[in-house]
Design an enzyme around this catalytic site. Structure first.
Site, PDB file in Angstrom:
ATOM      1  N   ASP A  32     -83.839 -68.709  43.411  1.00  0.00           N
ATOM      2  CA  ASP A  32     -83.469 -67.943  42.227  1.00  0.00           C
ATOM      3  C   ASP A  32     -84.766 -67.451  41.578  1.00  0.00           C
ATOM      4  O   ASP A  32     -85.864 -67.947  41.893  1.00  0.00           O
ATOM      5  CB  ASP A  32     -82.682 -68.864  41.282  1.00  0.00           C
ATOM      6  CG  ASP A  32     -82.443 -68.243  39.925  1.00  0.00           C
ATOM      7  OD1 ASP A  32     -81.918 -67.123  39.880  1.00  0.00           O
ATOM      8  OD2 ASP A  32     -82.791 -68.876  38.912  1.00  0.00           O
ATOM      9  N   ILE A  33     -84.648 -66.494  40.673  1.00  0.00           N
ATOM     10  CA  ILE A  33     -85.847 -65.964  40.008  1.00  0.00           C
ATOM     11  C   ILE A  33     -86.058 -66.580  38.621  1.00  0.00           C
ATOM     12  O   ILE A  33     -86.978 -67.378  38.408  1.00  0.00           O
ATOM     13  CB  ILE A  33     -85.786 -64.421  39.899  1.00  0.00           C
ATOM     14  CG1 ILE A  33     -85.833 -63.794  41.298  1.00  0.00           C
ATOM     15  CG2 ILE A  33     -86.961 -63.907  39.038  1.00  0.00           C
ATOM     16  CD1 ILE A  33     -85.765 -62.276  41.287  1.00  0.00           C
ATOM     17  N   ASP A  34     -85.217 -66.193  37.657  1.00  0.00           N
ATOM     18  CA  ASP A  34     -85.446 -66.579  36.259  1.00  0.00           C
ATOM     19  C   ASP A  34     -85.194 -68.072  36.048  1.00  0.00           C
ATOM     20  O   ASP A  34     -84.106 -68.579  36.286  1.00  0.00           O
ATOM     21  CB  ASP A  34     -84.540 -65.754  35.351  1.00  0.00           C
ATOM     22  CG  ASP A  34     -84.823 -64.269  35.487  1.00  0.00           C
ATOM     23  OD1 ASP A  34     -85.890 -63.830  35.010  1.00  0.00           O
ATOM     24  OD2 ASP A  34     -83.997 -63.558  36.098  1.00  0.00           O
ATOM     25  N   GLY A  91     -79.304 -63.050  40.228  1.00  0.00           N
ATOM     26  CA  GLY A  91     -78.327 -62.207  39.565  1.00  0.00           C
ATOM     27  C   GLY A  91     -78.891 -60.841  39.219  1.00  0.00           C
ATOM     28  O   GLY A  91     -78.163 -59.932  38.844  1.00  0.00           O
ATOM     29  N   LYS A 123     -73.542 -65.988  44.797  1.00  0.00           N
ATOM     30  CA  LYS A 123     -74.754 -66.085  45.605  1.00  0.00           C
ATOM     31  C   LYS A 123     -74.454 -66.784  46.929  1.00  0.00           C
ATOM     32  O   LYS A 123     -75.009 -66.421  47.971  1.00  0.00           O
ATOM     33  CB  LYS A 123     -75.838 -66.862  44.850  1.00  0.00           C
ATOM     34  CG  LYS A 123     -76.420 -66.145  43.657  1.00  0.00           C
ATOM     35  CD  LYS A 123     -77.555 -66.962  43.037  1.00  0.00           C
ATOM     36  CE  LYS A 123     -78.130 -66.284  41.804  1.00  0.00           C
ATOM     37  NZ  LYS A 123     -79.265 -67.021  41.229  1.00  0.00           N
ATOM     38  N   ASP A 179     -81.405 -72.877  38.794  1.00  0.00           N
ATOM     39  CA  ASP A 179     -81.406 -73.569  37.507  1.00  0.00           C
ATOM     40  C   ASP A 179     -80.224 -73.216  36.612  1.00  0.00           C
ATOM     41  O   ASP A 179     -79.915 -73.943  35.679  1.00  0.00           O
ATOM     42  CB  ASP A 179     -82.687 -73.221  36.733  1.00  0.00           C
ATOM     43  CG  ASP A 179     -82.672 -71.775  36.238  1.00  0.00           C
ATOM     44  OD1 ASP A 179     -82.675 -71.583  35.010  1.00  0.00           O
ATOM     45  OD2 ASP A 179     -82.624 -70.860  37.069  1.00  0.00           O
ATOM     46  N   ASN A 191     -75.077 -69.404  37.212  1.00  0.00           N
ATOM     47  CA  ASN A 191     -74.750 -68.544  38.351  1.00  0.00           C
ATOM     48  C   ASN A 191     -75.293 -69.098  39.670  1.00  0.00           C
ATOM     49  O   ASN A 191     -75.077 -68.512  40.730  1.00  0.00           O
ATOM     50  CB  ASN A 191     -75.239 -67.108  38.127  1.00  0.00           C
ATOM     51  CG  ASN A 191     -76.745 -67.006  38.032  1.00  0.00           C
ATOM     52  OD1 ASN A 191     -77.433 -67.979  37.749  1.00  0.00           O
ATOM     53  ND2 ASN A 191     -77.267 -65.815  38.250  1.00  0.00           N
TER      54      ASN A 191
END
Length: 261
Positions: free
Chosen positions: A10-12, A45, A186, A209, A212
């Site tokens: 994931d990114i954020d 997302g 995802k 984290d 989503n």
């Protein structure tokens, strides 16, 4: 050395801190994984245009974006899952009556159905990206949309969840939700990538984290929740690492045996 595996990040809140900074230890860990023969991918997302710079910096060309609705493998689109248009138009009409704006999103751009709104400024601003939705209330016409953002305070989404069964609503900000095709996730997008690459489940890993990420971390056998993640996410993950600011990616990769300690 661990057998070649595929790792989805994931990114954020996972690759990036709350301030949208990529820790040096995370960047180094990503390149070390690739040097060891592992496949590194992103599962987010975000829209594809929202993390071009990050993909370039990390030299990643496989990603699951829009929470699984737009999937790219080695730079080629392999799967899309657009929103149903008729109920989306109805959702927009209902939201306008409640002063709840929406932002339409395809693989190239995002457009708001209102000229200006504090909820849009607040939530999109928190992403610290160099792109902001401009006004085009008819952007949905003649194109496929993979996600829409609905802007409303927590608790007020219940009316939409009940009225629009074609969609899933996933909150990512106190005043904003992702609107996705029903059942889109995802995990589904990752399945499309893994199907092409052929990695067995014991060599699939995922880090996340947020809410989503729940299905992703529930589905992937070697799932890792960030220390800064939601408690609900930590409960479904197989492992819990340190927070992103505390070199959580490096620590997690060492914990699961993909990198040496």
């Amino acid at each position: 050395m661990a057998q070649p595996s595929v790792i989805f990040f994931d990114i954020d809140g996972t690759l990036l801190t709350d301030e949208k900074v990529l820790p040096a230890s995370t960047k180094e860990a990503i390149f070390t994984l690739k040097c060891l023969g592992h496949t590194v991918a992103i599962a987010t997302g975000r829209a594809p245009f929202m993390f071009k710079d990050l993909r370039r910096e990390l030299e990643i060309d496989t990603f699951v974006s829009y929470n699984g609705q737009y999937v790219v493998l080695n730079g080629e689109v392999i799967y899309t899952n657009p929103l149903k248009m008729s109920p989306l138009v109805q959702l927009t009409e209902a939201a306008l009556l409640n002063n709840h704006p929406v932002v339409y999103m395809d693989h190239e751009d995002m457009k708001a159905n209102v000229p200006e709104h504090d909820y849009i400024n607040e939530s999109i601003g928190s992403l610290k990206i160099n792109q902001f939705p401009t006004h085009d209330p008819l952007y949905y016409e003649g194109r496929e949309l993979y996600q829409t953002l609905l802007f409303c305070p927590e608790g007020e989404e219940k009316q939409y969840e009940e009225a629009f069964p074609d969609f899933d609503f996933v909150r990512w900000h106190p005043v904003s939700l992702d609107v996705l095709p029903k059942g889109g996730s995802k995990a589904n997008g990752i399945a499309k990538v893994v199907e092409k690459l052929g990695f067995p489940k014991e060599r699939q890993y995922a880090f996340g984290d947020g809410l989503n990420d729940k299905q992703m971390l529930s589905t992937i056998e070697n799932s890792v929740a960030m220390g800064n993640g939601e408690e609900e996410i930590k409960q479904v993950a197989k492992y819990v690492t340190k927070s992103v600011e505390e070199d959580g990616i490096l620590h997690g990769l060492q914990m699961v045996g993909l990198l040496p300690k």
